[in-house]
Design an enzyme around this catalytic site. Structure first.
Site, PDB file in Angstrom:
ATOM      1  CB  SER A  88      -0.980  -0.007   1.329  1.00 44.05           C
ATOM      2  OG  SER A  88      -2.130   0.812   0.783  1.00 44.05           O
ATOM      3  CG  ASN A  89      -0.582   4.783  -1.590  1.00 43.83           C
ATOM      4  OD1 ASN A  89      -0.948   5.793  -0.717  1.00 43.83           O
ATOM      5  ND2 ASN A  89      -1.196   4.027  -2.632  1.00 43.83           N
ATOM      6  N   PRO A  90       0.708   5.768   1.850  1.00 40.88           N
ATOM      7  CG  PRO A  90       2.885   7.285   2.055  1.00 40.88           C
ATOM      8  CD  PRO A  90       2.158   6.206   1.378  1.00 40.88           C
TER       9      PRO A  90
END
Ligand code: CTP
Ligand code: CA
Length: 223
Positions: free
Chosen positions: A33-35
């Site tokens: 995923s990513n932030p």
């Protein structure tokens, strides 16, 4: 109160907003995923609602509460996000694609959690579909807005995406500037328009950035 006081200049606009990250599961407990916090997309959805638009918010996993007066569709993966957006696309007159779609997903998702060496043995990544590019290919007279997060060559890369994905507007985010971008309440962006206009906006709350973006959505929608 803010909703009550805002002029309803987007009354009747049928708008899809995407927000948040996607999760690409390798197995039930591991994902890529990513932030992304989802804040920018939620701000657009809420600002558009306040201005009278009908809003469908397609949201990846975020910790934000569902906004009132907006139809929220919750998704996890990029493939689910694509399905949800394409299902609403015939209805929509505009799309603001603020989601941070993961570029890759594991080729297979294991049904069970396995020891990490087992997961590693089968770990192969495949590219996710480019949702926005697909929307651009069947644009019709819809208004399309994209986002670009860059750390360098931002203007060139954002313009490339604007053209490649057939957008009306792209919002360039600088991720390496302090106090703006992922998770923050404020943002410092550059708006690049299809007709070549480039607007550098000063640092401002995401809700205000959202209103500036929607001013252009309105301009293209009315045209
Ligand atoms: N986007 C999308 N589907 C993807 C990837 C991106 O719809 N699979 C959308 C994003 O929501 C954003 C825009 O495309 O509005 C630009 O995203 P970005 O990650 O900057 O573009 P990419 O084409 O993935 O390019 P890069 O290789 O720089 O990541
Ligand atoms: Ca990407």
């Amino acid at each position: 109160l803010e909703a009550f006081l805002t002029p309803k200049d987007l009354e009747g606009l049928k708008l899809i907003v995407s927000a948040g990250p996607t999760r690409e599961y390798l197995d039930p407990v591991r994902f890529l995923s990513n932030p992304s916090s989802g804040r920018m997309g939620y701000a657009v959805a809420e600002a558009a609602r306040d201005r009278g638009a009908e809003v469908v918010l397609v949201a990846g996993p975020t910790s934000l509460p569902d906004p009132w007066g907006v139809q929220v569709v919750r998704v996890e993966s990029a493939l689910e996000m694509r399905e949800a957006i394409l299902a609403q696309y015939p209805w929509a007159e505009a799309v603001v694609m603020a989601a941070a779609v993961a570029d890759y997903r594991p080729e297979t998702t294991l049904a069970d959690k396995e020891p990490k060496v087992e997961a590693e043995r089968i770990l192969r990544l495949v590219p996710n579909p480019d949702i926005l590019k697909e929307l651009g290919e069947k644009k019709g007279d819809r208004v399309l807005v994209g986002f670009a997060m860059e750390t360098r060559e931002g203007l060139e890369r954002a313009r490339g995406k604007l053209v490649r994905k057939n957008l009306d507007l792209i919002v360039l985010n600088w991720v390496n500037r302090e106090g703006v971008g992922f998770g923050s309440l404020e943002n410092e962006v550059v708006l690049l328009l299809r007709d070549g206009r480039v607007l550098e906006l000063p640092r401002m709350p995401k809700r205000q950035v959202a209103h500036r973006i929607l001013d252009f959505v309105k301009e293209f929608w009315k045209a």
